[in-house]
Design an enzyme around this catalytic site. Structure first.
Site, PDB file in Angstrom:
ATOM      1  N   CYS A  74     120.438  73.670  49.646  1.00 48.39           N
ATOM      2  CA  CYS A  74     120.115  73.528  48.217  1.00 48.39           C
ATOM      3  C   CYS A  74     121.361  73.790  47.361  1.00 48.39           C
ATOM      4  CB  CYS A  74     118.997  74.489  47.841  1.00 48.39           C
ATOM      5  SG  CYS A  74     118.503  74.287  46.122  1.00 48.39           S
ATOM      6  N   CYS A  82     101.007  76.782  39.239  1.00 45.08           N
ATOM      7  CA  CYS A  82     101.222  77.995  40.020  1.00 45.08           C
ATOM      8  C   CYS A  82     102.612  78.499  39.640  1.00 45.08           C
ATOM      9  CB  CYS A  82     101.155  77.650  41.515  1.00 45.08           C
ATOM     10  SG  CYS A  82     101.611  79.019  42.589  1.00 45.08           S
TER      11      CYS A  82
HETATM   12  S1  SF4 Z   1     114.934  79.078  45.303  1.00 49.84           S
HETATM   13 FE1  SF4 Z   1     114.678  76.863  45.440  1.00 49.84          FE
HETATM   14  S2  SF4 Z   1     116.123  76.088  43.911  1.00 49.84           S
HETATM   15 FE2  SF4 Z   1     116.758  78.196  44.313  1.00 49.84          FE
HETATM   16  S3  SF4 Z   1     118.322  78.025  45.941  1.00 49.84           S
HETATM   17 FE3  SF4 Z   1     116.324  78.354  46.934  1.00 49.84          FE
HETATM   18  S4  SF4 Z   1     115.593  76.327  47.423  1.00 49.84           S
HETATM   19 FE4  SF4 Z   1     117.194  76.097  45.889  1.00 49.84          FE
END
Ligand code: SF4
Length: 364
Positions: A54, A190
């Site tokens: 991510c 949610c």
């Molecule tokens: S919480 Fe979601 S947006 Fe944040 S780094 Fe993890 S996967 Fe990515």
């Protein structure tokens, strides 16, 4: 029955949070009974349909590509794989499947079309379908709704003030915008957060103000206890105390009486007695499965043993709201718009996030 209030202040919430524990529990349990069956708990299964890699910098998250954790990234799962896992979840008592993809935001295209098919296939199994896919436009929310999505998860994570100390790559106002986009459909919301990230009690109350003043309030509020994963900026945080968790659950129940309060990440650190207190305080949903996206979770058998011990029943699907109808892709009213929305990138500096990133670079 008292209707939900949308004008809670931080001061009022702090008074509730800090009440003598027995009084707090009594009040929360009383409100819980007025709005919910106290012997029924919803079991949801989280399915990580795309993990790792991510681009965001959420300080608690092992899926952020910039930190050095042992999470392996995988490609988007196939519809067949997802359907098979959903069937398994249904057989072990889950009424909801929550599919999570480690994306900053949803992008129109093949992968999103594939997620829409996953939603269709799970709704046809008569299970509630939830997705957590990052930021979402109104058209994308409408396409998910048409496919039969029951809920969309988008956590506020913390108070607006503390959020800035945990995440620098996306803004709090875009979280609210996404929730607003979901509200333009029949999909339920949610949204919750995490405690134990180093925030103060004021921040916890601030998060509950942000959630409870939404009108309508989220149908579901997950309360997570941080699991400090090695390599993330929050790796050194001490586990949150069970008493803080119980207080947070009880306060959430009081300020959002109709909401389904979800006991989420961090259950492995809780004893059966601790979890039982959370149920008494108003938690009425858990996530099942031995992993929560990427962090450990009690196994389903342990959960079912605890349910038996406490005389709890699993909640049937669509008790709170009727099942959405699935519209097939060929009959869809909404098409892919190829949108490129400009979601914010505050990019302020968070020292601990920067150090974790530097450490990861040195280990590569
Ligand atoms: S919480 Fe979601 S947006 Fe944040 S780094 Fe993890 S996967 Fe990515």
């Amino acid at each position: 029955m008292m209707a939900a209030r949308h004008n809670w202040t931080k001061e009022e919430i702090l008074v509730i949070y800090n009440k003598p524990l027995m009084e707090l529990l009594y009040e929360a349990a009383t409100i819980h009974r007025l709005h919910h069956d106290p012997n029924t708990v919803q079991v949801s299964t989280l399915l990580p349909i795309k993990t790792g890699g991510c681009p965001e910098d959420c300080g608690y998250c092992p899926q952020a590509a910039r930190y050095h954790t042992n999470i392996e990234g995988n490609d988007l799962m196939s519809v067949t794989q997802v359907k098979a896992q959903a069937l398994r979840a249904k057989a072990s008592g889950s009424s909801r499947v929550c599919m999570g993809a480690a994306w900053r935001n949803v992008k129109d295209g093949e992968e999103f079309d594939q997620v829409l098919e996953m939603v269709r296939s799970i709704n046809k199994l008569d299970m509630e379908v939830c997705c957590t896919l990052g930021m979402l436009t109104e058209n994308q929310a409408k396409r998910l709704a048409e496919a039969g999505l029951y809920a969309y998860n988008h956590n506020l994570d913390s108070s607006e003030e503390y959020y800035k100390k945990v995440i620098s790559t996306r803004g709090f106002e875009d979280r609210l915008k996404t929730i607003d986009n979901v509200r333009k459909t029949n999909v339920t919301v949610c949204s919750g957060g995490i405690i134990g990230m180093g925030e103060t009690e004021e921040d916890r109350a601030g998060m509950l103000v942000a959630l409870s003043t939404l009108n309508p309030q989220p149908e579901s509020v997950p309360i997570n206890a941080l699991i400090a994963v090695e390599g993330t900026p929050l790796e050194d945080q001490k586990p949150v105390s069970i008493w803080d968790m119980v207080r947070m659950v009880a306060t959430t129940r009081i300020v959002m009486p109709e909401t389904q309060v979800r006991l989420s990440a961090g259950r492995t650190q809780m004893s059966q007695e601790g979890q039982s207190l959370c149920f008494f305080a108003g938690a009425n949903s858990i996530f099942a499965g031995d992993k929560l996206l990427t962090t450990p979770n009690p196994d389903v058998n342990e959960d079912m043993e605890l349910f038996k011990l406490l005389g709890l029943n699993t909640q049937k699907p669509f008790i709170k709201k009727i099942q959405p109808q699935t519209v097939e892709a060929k009959d869809s009213k909404y098409e892919s718009l190829g949108e490129k929305p400009k979601w914010s990138r505050p990019e302020h500096t968070i020292e601990r996030n920067e150090s974790a990133k530097e450490k990861a670079k040195s280990l590569k």
